[in-house]
Scaffold this active site. Structure first.
Site, PDB file in Angstrom:
ATOM      1  N   LYS A  15      43.502  78.467  70.670  1.00  0.00           N
ATOM      2  CA  LYS A  15      44.465  79.193  69.839  1.00  0.00           C
ATOM      3  C   LYS A  15      44.901  80.497  70.509  1.00  0.00           C
ATOM      4  O   LYS A  15      46.047  80.906  70.406  1.00  0.00           O
ATOM      5  CB  LYS A  15      43.837  79.564  68.488  1.00  0.00           C
ATOM      6  CG  LYS A  15      43.432  78.435  67.569  1.00  0.00           C
ATOM      7  CD  LYS A  15      42.795  79.039  66.322  1.00  0.00           C
ATOM      8  CE  LYS A  15      42.129  78.009  65.447  1.00  0.00           C
ATOM      9  NZ  LYS A  15      43.080  77.204  64.707  1.00  0.00           N
ATOM     10  N   LEU A  25      40.044  67.875  77.521  1.00  0.00           N
ATOM     11  CA  LEU A  25      39.214  66.904  76.828  1.00  0.00           C
ATOM     12  C   LEU A  25      37.844  67.516  76.553  1.00  0.00           C
ATOM     13  O   LEU A  25      37.272  68.204  77.404  1.00  0.00           O
ATOM     14  CB  LEU A  25      39.049  65.647  77.669  1.00  0.00           C
ATOM     15  CG  LEU A  25      40.223  64.659  77.667  1.00  0.00           C
ATOM     16  CD1 LEU A  25      39.946  63.529  78.655  1.00  0.00           C
ATOM     17  CD2 LEU A  25      40.468  64.099  76.270  1.00  0.00           C
ATOM     18  N   ASP A  78      40.506  74.071  63.634  1.00  0.00           N
ATOM     19  CA  ASP A  78      41.442  73.225  62.887  1.00  0.00           C
ATOM     20  C   ASP A  78      41.445  71.856  63.538  1.00  0.00           C
ATOM     21  O   ASP A  78      41.556  71.747  64.770  1.00  0.00           O
ATOM     22  CB  ASP A  78      42.855  73.810  62.909  1.00  0.00           C
ATOM     23  CG  ASP A  78      42.934  75.167  62.233  1.00  0.00           C
ATOM     24  OD1 ASP A  78      42.280  75.343  61.199  1.00  0.00           O
ATOM     25  OD2 ASP A  78      43.653  76.040  62.751  1.00  0.00           O
ATOM     26  N   GLN A 114      33.668  73.925  74.665  1.00  0.00           N
ATOM     27  CA  GLN A 114      33.939  72.520  74.962  1.00  0.00           C
ATOM     28  C   GLN A 114      32.726  71.649  74.627  1.00  0.00           C
ATOM     29  O   GLN A 114      32.846  70.606  73.979  1.00  0.00           O
ATOM     30  CB  GLN A 114      34.298  72.365  76.440  1.00  0.00           C
ATOM     31  CG  GLN A 114      34.634  70.932  76.843  1.00  0.00           C
ATOM     32  CD  GLN A 114      34.835  70.800  78.342  1.00  0.00           C
ATOM     33  OE1 GLN A 114      34.100  71.429  79.111  1.00  0.00           O
ATOM     34  NE2 GLN A 114      35.800  70.018  78.759  1.00  0.00           N
ATOM     35  N   THR A 141      45.556  83.019  73.699  1.00  0.00           N
ATOM     36  CA  THR A 141      45.990  82.914  75.088  1.00  0.00           C
ATOM     37  C   THR A 141      44.848  83.264  76.044  1.00  0.00           C
ATOM     38  O   THR A 141      44.260  84.356  75.960  1.00  0.00           O
ATOM     39  CB  THR A 141      47.184  83.846  75.357  1.00  0.00           C
ATOM     40  OG1 THR A 141      48.239  83.517  74.459  1.00  0.00           O
ATOM     41  CG2 THR A 141      47.668  83.699  76.793  1.00  0.00           C
ATOM     42  N   HIS A 161      36.700  79.470  64.557  1.00  0.00           N
ATOM     43  CA  HIS A 161      37.650  78.895  63.601  1.00  0.00           C
ATOM     44  C   HIS A 161      38.231  77.640  64.224  1.00  0.00           C
ATOM     45  O   HIS A 161      38.853  77.692  65.289  1.00  0.00           O
ATOM     46  CB  HIS A 161      38.760  79.882  63.260  1.00  0.00           C
ATOM     47  CG  HIS A 161      39.696  79.367  62.223  1.00  0.00           C
ATOM     48  ND1 HIS A 161      41.056  79.495  62.305  1.00  0.00           N
ATOM     49  CD2 HIS A 161      39.460  78.690  61.069  1.00  0.00           C
ATOM     50  CE1 HIS A 161      41.629  78.941  61.249  1.00  0.00           C
ATOM     51  NE2 HIS A 161      40.681  78.446  60.486  1.00  0.00           N
TER      52      HIS A 161
END
Length: 403
Positions: A67, A49, A20, A84, A69, A18
């Site tokens: 999102k 980055l 955003d 990444q 932890t 997911h």
């Protein structure tokens, strides 16, 4: 451009992705958030980055924010590895494909908030799903997806995959409202279990049922019918806001006020229902002039019931369905107020009620006291099909793919 927003959910299982996205100018609010995120680390949510491989970031630069932890190095590796790389590669490919304008590569920045489940195991799927989700979210951001038409079309059809439930709305009449008036929860439960499956059926926790069990009768019915629209027929006369709140707490989708209540009580009732996001229904049983009553209110309810009482029905008094047309001529043309009719309706009179403009047929004894509840219910559904020959049937009958 101040900033654009994109979102996408892709995949399944623990590796589900997911994403955003925020896309904006370096000199704008997204640029400020980008710099602050990179310079302000947060335990368990360290921004990083995006890079295709070490020492090779894409352009525009992307800041990835977890999102969930991150609690250990095993979880960190999923972020700093396949996730990444997937996010960065998706952005580079979007540039190559012309989705991102090349003259914006050094002036735009992107913030991507990503979800990685702690129990995700398959690095290939993590990469695969996050690549697709990033690409889709970026595409949606840059095309201002979704259009308003898409939102309005899907909002009442949608079922959230994580919530796992559907909260129906009355957006596609006509409906068959089954009045569970028998003051027996066992009987009400039996009726619900024997009903056929149909998008046209809604339920009413009838006044006798509520008087015996309290408004908690709604919650008890909800256990048996979790995805059906349920109305609490309180026939409120006073303390309007309190009664709306009580019904709301028991998960009622709609609540009924008596048209015999004072205008002030009805106004408070409608206000409170609207504030809480549930339907307000006014029952005009024994109201001398429903048209005049509606004209005295500050705002219209969501549904008006033209109700012939059971005791009155026995006298042979005719239903007041003709008032539907009269009321429609008095209210704003763009009003979405629905009309329900109640009082001895049978499959033989259902067509006449629909022709008079009824959106909801309220039926009790004909169905609930039938020896064959499913057959009795289908008789009304068949009337809907007959009266509405172009009606496509169940919601999404011809929809073969859902995002």
């Amino acid at each position: 451009m101040t900033y654009l927003i994109g979102e996408a959910l892709v995949g399944k299982g623990q590796e589900l992705a997911h994403v955003d996205l925020l896309v904006g100018e370096k000199e704008g609010p997204v640029g400020t958030a980008f710099a602050q995120g990179l310079a302000t680390l947060s335990s368990g949510h360290t921004p990083l980055l995006g890079v295709i491989r070490p020492n090779l970031p894409p352009k525009p630069h992307v800041l990835i924010v977890p999102k969930v932890t991150v609690k250990n190095m095993e979880e960190a590796n999923k972020i700093f590895g396949p996730a990444q790389a997937a996010v960065a590669k998706a952005i580079a490919d979007a540039v190559e494909e012309g989705l991102v304008p090349k003259d914006k590569l050094d002036t735009w920045v992107i913030i991507a908030s990503i979800f990685i489940h702690p129990e995700a195991k398959d690095y290939r799927k993590i990469y695969h799903y996050n690549y697709s989700a990033t690409k889709l979210a970026l595409s949606r951001a840059l095309t201002n997806y979704p259009p308003l038409e898409k939102i309005l079309y899907d909002k009442d059809r949608a079922t959230h995959p994580v919530a796992g439930l559907k909260v129906p709305r009355l957006w596609r009449p006509p409906y068959l409202q089954i009045a569970l008036d028998n003051p027996s929860m066992e009987q009400a439960t039996r009726v619900i279990k024997e009903l056929p499956k149909s998008d046209r059926i809604i339920l009413e926790a009838g006044t006798p049922l509520i008087k015996r069990y309290g408004v908690s009768a709604v919650s008890k019915l909800r256990e048996v019918a979790p995805d059906i629209f349920i109305i609490a027929d309180l026939k409120t006369l006073d303390t309007a806001q309190v009664e709306v709140d009580i019904a709301y707490e028991e998960t009622a989708d709609a609540v009924v006020v008596s048209g015999l209540a004072s205008n002030e009580s009805i106004d408070r009732f409608i206000y409170e229902a609207r504030r809480l996001g549930i339907y307000s229904i006014i029952d005009m049983m024994e109201v001398p002039d429903p048209v005049e009553k509606l004209g005295e209110l500050k705002s219209l309810p969501d549904v008006v019931i033209l109700h012939r009482a059971i005791d009155v029905e026995a006298t042979g008094e005719k239903p007041r369905w003709h008032l539907i047309k009269e009321i429609k001529n008095k209210i704003p043309k763009d009003s979405k107020m629905l009309f329900a009719v109640a009082g001895g309706i049978t499959p033989e009179t259902a067509g006449e009620a629909l022709a008079a403009g009824a959106d909801i047929l309220i039926v009790g004894r004909y169905i609930t006291q039938s020896k064959d509840i499913e057959r009795a219910t289908r008789e009304f559904i068949e009337v809907f099909v007959k009266e509405l020959p172009k009606e496509p049937g169940d919601v999404d009958l011809f929809r073969y793919h859902v995002e």
